[in-house]
Write a protein that holds these residues in place. Structure first.
Motif, short mmCIF file in Angstrom:
data_model
loop_
_atom_site.label_atom_id
_atom_site.label_comp_id
_atom_site.label_asym_id
_atom_site.label_seq_id
_atom_site.Cartn_x
_atom_site.Cartn_y
_atom_site.Cartn_z
N VAL A 91 0.84 -1.20 0.00
CA VAL A 91 0.00 0.00 0.00
C VAL A 91 0.88 1.25 0.00
O VAL A 91 0.61 2.22 -0.72
CB VAL A 91 -0.96 -0.01 1.21
N ALA A 92 1.95 1.23 0.81
CA ALA A 92 2.85 2.38 0.87
C ALA A 92 3.54 2.61 -0.47
O ALA A 92 3.67 3.75 -0.93
CB ALA A 92 3.90 2.17 1.96
N LEU A 93 3.97 1.53 -1.12
CA LEU A 93 4.63 1.67 -2.41
C LEU A 93 3.69 2.20 -3.48
O LEU A 93 4.05 3.08 -4.26
CB LEU A 93 5.22 0.33 -2.85
N VAL A 94 2.47 1.69 -3.51
CA VAL A 94 1.49 2.14 -4.50
C VAL A 94 1.10 3.59 -4.24
O VAL A 94 1.01 4.40 -5.17
CB VAL A 94 0.26 1.21 -4.51
N ALA A 95 0.88 3.93 -2.97
CA ALA A 95 0.51 5.30 -2.63
C ALA A 95 1.65 6.26 -2.97
O ALA A 95 1.41 7.37 -3.46
CB ALA A 95 0.15 5.40 -1.15
N GLY A 96 2.88 5.85 -2.70
CA GLY A 96 4.01 6.69 -3.05
C GLY A 96 4.15 6.86 -4.56
O GLY A 96 4.52 7.92 -5.05
N ALA A 117 1.36 7.08 2.09
CA ALA A 117 2.55 6.25 1.94
C ALA A 117 3.37 6.26 3.22
O ALA A 117 3.86 5.22 3.66
CB ALA A 117 3.39 6.74 0.77
N SER A 118 3.51 7.43 3.82
CA SER A 118 4.28 7.54 5.06
C SER A 118 3.63 6.76 6.19
O SER A 118 4.31 6.06 6.94
CB SER A 118 4.41 9.02 5.44
N GLY A 149 1.71 11.16 -0.51
CA GLY A 149 2.81 11.10 0.46
C GLY A 149 2.37 10.77 1.87
O GLY A 149 3.04 10.00 2.57
N SER A 181 1.48 4.22 5.96
CA SER A 181 1.53 2.78 5.67
C SER A 181 2.92 2.21 5.89
O SER A 181 3.08 1.11 6.41
CB SER A 181 1.08 2.50 4.24
N ALA A 182 3.93 2.96 5.52
CA ALA A 182 5.30 2.50 5.74
C ALA A 182 5.61 2.43 7.23
O ALA A 182 6.28 1.50 7.69
CB ALA A 182 6.28 3.43 5.04
#
Length: 54
Positions: free
Chosen positions: A11-16, A24-25, A21, A27-28
């Motif tokens: 999810v973080a990679l797709v959102a990024g 992504a932040s 941002g 989720s990471a």
């Protein structure tokens, strides 16, 4: 638990990738916390397994 870590990482990679941002932040961050908990629980179970086996 490792499954959920991988889900939040994706999810973080797709959102990024799409420029979200904040998502992504967050989720990471969740993925890092879950991975840390997974590693701690794995090590504790490994230690108890070695103690019981000896």
């Amino acid at each position: 638990m490792l499954y959920w870590t991988l889900i939040f990482l994706v999810v973080a990679l797709v959102a990024g990738l799409f420029g979200f941002g904040g998502i992504a932040s967050a989720s990471a961050g969740i993925a890092k916390i879950l991975f840390t908990i997974f590693i701690v629980l794995f090590l504790v179970s490994l230690i108890f397994g070695v103690i019981r086996g000896a």
